[in-house]
Design a protein around this motif. Structure first.
Motif, PDB file in Angstrom:
ATOM      1  N   SER A 104     -15.926   6.887   8.458  1.00 23.06           N
ATOM      2  CA  SER A 104     -14.924   6.436   8.831  1.00 23.06           C
ATOM      3  C   SER A 104     -14.839   6.815  10.769  1.00 23.06           C
ATOM      4  CB  SER A 104     -13.973   6.155   8.702  1.00 23.06           C
ATOM      5  OG  SER A 104     -12.818   7.104   8.911  1.00 23.06           O
ATOM      6  N   GLU A 105     -14.242   5.618  11.544  1.00 24.20           N
ATOM      7  CA  GLU A 105     -14.101   5.497  12.627  1.00 24.20           C
ATOM      8  C   GLU A 105     -12.902   6.177  12.999  1.00 24.20           C
ATOM      9  OE1 GLU A 105     -15.517   4.555  16.745  1.00 24.20           O
ATOM     10  OE2 GLU A 105     -16.685   4.047  14.460  1.00 24.20           O
ATOM     11  N   GLY A 112     -19.635   4.148  14.508  1.00 23.03           N
ATOM     12  CA  GLY A 112     -20.270   3.132  14.705  1.00 23.03           C
ATOM     13  C   GLY A 112     -21.285   3.076  15.130  1.00 23.03           C
ATOM     14  N   ARG A 169     -16.593  -0.005   6.839  1.00 26.47           N
ATOM     15  CA  ARG A 169     -16.868  -0.970   7.797  1.00 26.47           C
ATOM     16  C   ARG A 169     -16.792  -1.937   8.262  1.00 26.47           C
ATOM     17  NH1 ARG A 169     -18.498   4.198   9.689  1.00 26.47           N
ATOM     18  NH2 ARG A 169     -18.037   4.568  11.809  1.00 26.47           N
ATOM     19  N   TYR A 173     -19.548  -6.050  11.293  1.00 29.67           N
ATOM     20  CA  TYR A 173     -20.424  -4.972  11.441  1.00 29.67           C
ATOM     21  C   TYR A 173     -21.628  -4.737  11.261  1.00 29.67           C
ATOM     22  CZ  TYR A 173     -21.939   0.363  12.000  1.00 29.67           C
ATOM     23  OH  TYR A 173     -21.952   1.486  12.524  1.00 29.67           O
TER      24      TYR A 173
END
Length: 252
Positions: A104-105, A112, A169, A173
Motif C-alpha cells: 500500500s502507499e 502507486g 487502492r 486510481y
C-alpha cells in the motif's frame, strides 16, 4: 495518416482488454486459482505470438543475427526497467493479493506511481508490436498479434487490479491507471507505425525483435510467477493450451 490511425485503433482495442480485466478484478471476487489459470493461458498465447508472428517474421526479413541481438536488447531493457521499478514497490504488480501482496502507499511511499509505470512498461512493447505488424503485413495488421495481446491483457488487468484492491487502492486510481494504459497502448501502436514507416525492412524486423524480447522477459518475470503459485503442476498444460490456440490462429 489513415494507416497510422488504424494502427492506433488496433492498439486501443487490444489495450481495452486491460480495462475489461481490471473491472473483473476490482468488482468481482474472482478465485485466486481462476486468475492463475487465465494468467497461465495468456502467457502461452503470448509465447506463441512472439515465436511465430514476431520473431518468425523478424528472422525472415533480417536473419538470425539482428533477430538475436534485437531480442536480447529488448529483454535487457525490460529487465533493467523492471528491476528499477521493483525497488520502488512494483515488484508484485501482477499479484492478486494472496501470498505476495502489492504494498500500500502507507507501506511504501511512491509505490502507486511505480505500479502505474510498471503497467506501462508491460504494455508498451505489446502495443508497439501491433503497429509494427502493420508495416510487415503490407498494410494489414497481424490479427494474431492483436488477438494474443487482447487475450493476455485480460488476466494481466484482472490480477493486477485485484492486487490493487487488496492493497487498499480505490476505484479512481485503479481505473485511472488502466484507462491511461489503454490510451498509451493506442499511442504506442500509432508511434510504432509512424516512426518506422520509412525505415528499411531490416530495421523494422530488428525493432520487432526488440519488442519480442521485452515481451518474453515480461512473461517470464511477471506472468508465469503469478500463475505458478496456484496452478503448480498444471501450469505447463495450461500454458501449452494457450500456445496452441495462438498457434492455430496463426495458421488459419
Amino acid at each position: 495518416m489513415t494507416d497510422a490511425l488504424v494502427a492506433g485503433g488496433w492498439g486501443l482495442l487490444a489495450g481495452s482488454a486491460l480495462l475489461v480485466g481490471a473491472a473483473l478484478g476490482y468488482l468481482v471476487r474472482v478465485p485466486q486459482r481462476v486468475i492463475a489459470y487465465v494468467m497461465a493461458f495468456g502467457a502461452g498465447v503470448l509465447l506463441s505470438a512472439v515465436s511465430f508472428e514476431l520473431l518468425g517474421e523478424a528472422h525472415k526479413e533480417a536473419g538470425l543475427g539482428p533477430t538475436a541481438v534485437g531480442t536480447l536488447l529488448g529483454a535487457a531493457a525490460y529487465t533493467a526497467g523492471n528491476v528499477w521499478l521493483a525497488r520502488r514497490g512494483a515488484r508484485h504488480r501482477k499479484r492478486s493479493g494472496h501470498r505476495e501482496q502489492q504494498p500500500s502507499e502507507e507501506q511504501q511511499a511512491g509505490s502507486g506511481s511505480a505500479l502505474a509505470l510498471g503497467a506501462l512498461l508491460d504494455g508498451v512493447p505489446e502495443s508497439a508490436a501491433i503497429g509494427v505488424s502493420l508495416l510487415g503485413g503490407g498494410g494489414a495488421v497481424s490479427l494474431v498479434t492483436v488477438a494474443a495481446v487482447f487475450i493476455s491483457n485480460v488476466p494481466e488487468g484482472l490480477s493486477s487490479s485485484a492486487g490493487m484492491r487488496a492493497a487498499g487502492r480505490g476505484a479512481r486510481y485503479v481505473f485511472g491507471v488502466w484507462g491511461s494504459i489503454a490510451a498509451a497502448s493506442a499511442l504506442s501502436a500509432l508511434l510504432g507505425y509512424v516512426v518506422l514507416g520509412d525505415m528499411s525492412p531490416a530495421v523494422v524486423a530488428t525493432v520487432t525483435a526488440v519488442a519480442a524480447g521485452a515481451i518474453l522477459a515480461m512473461v517470464g518475470d511477471t506472468m508465469i510467477p503469478e500463475a505458478y503459485e496456484e496452478t503448480r503442476l498444471a501450469l505447463g498444460l495450461i500454458v501449452s493450451c494457450g500456445f496452441l490456440v495462438s498457434f492455430g490462429l496463426s495458421h488459419l
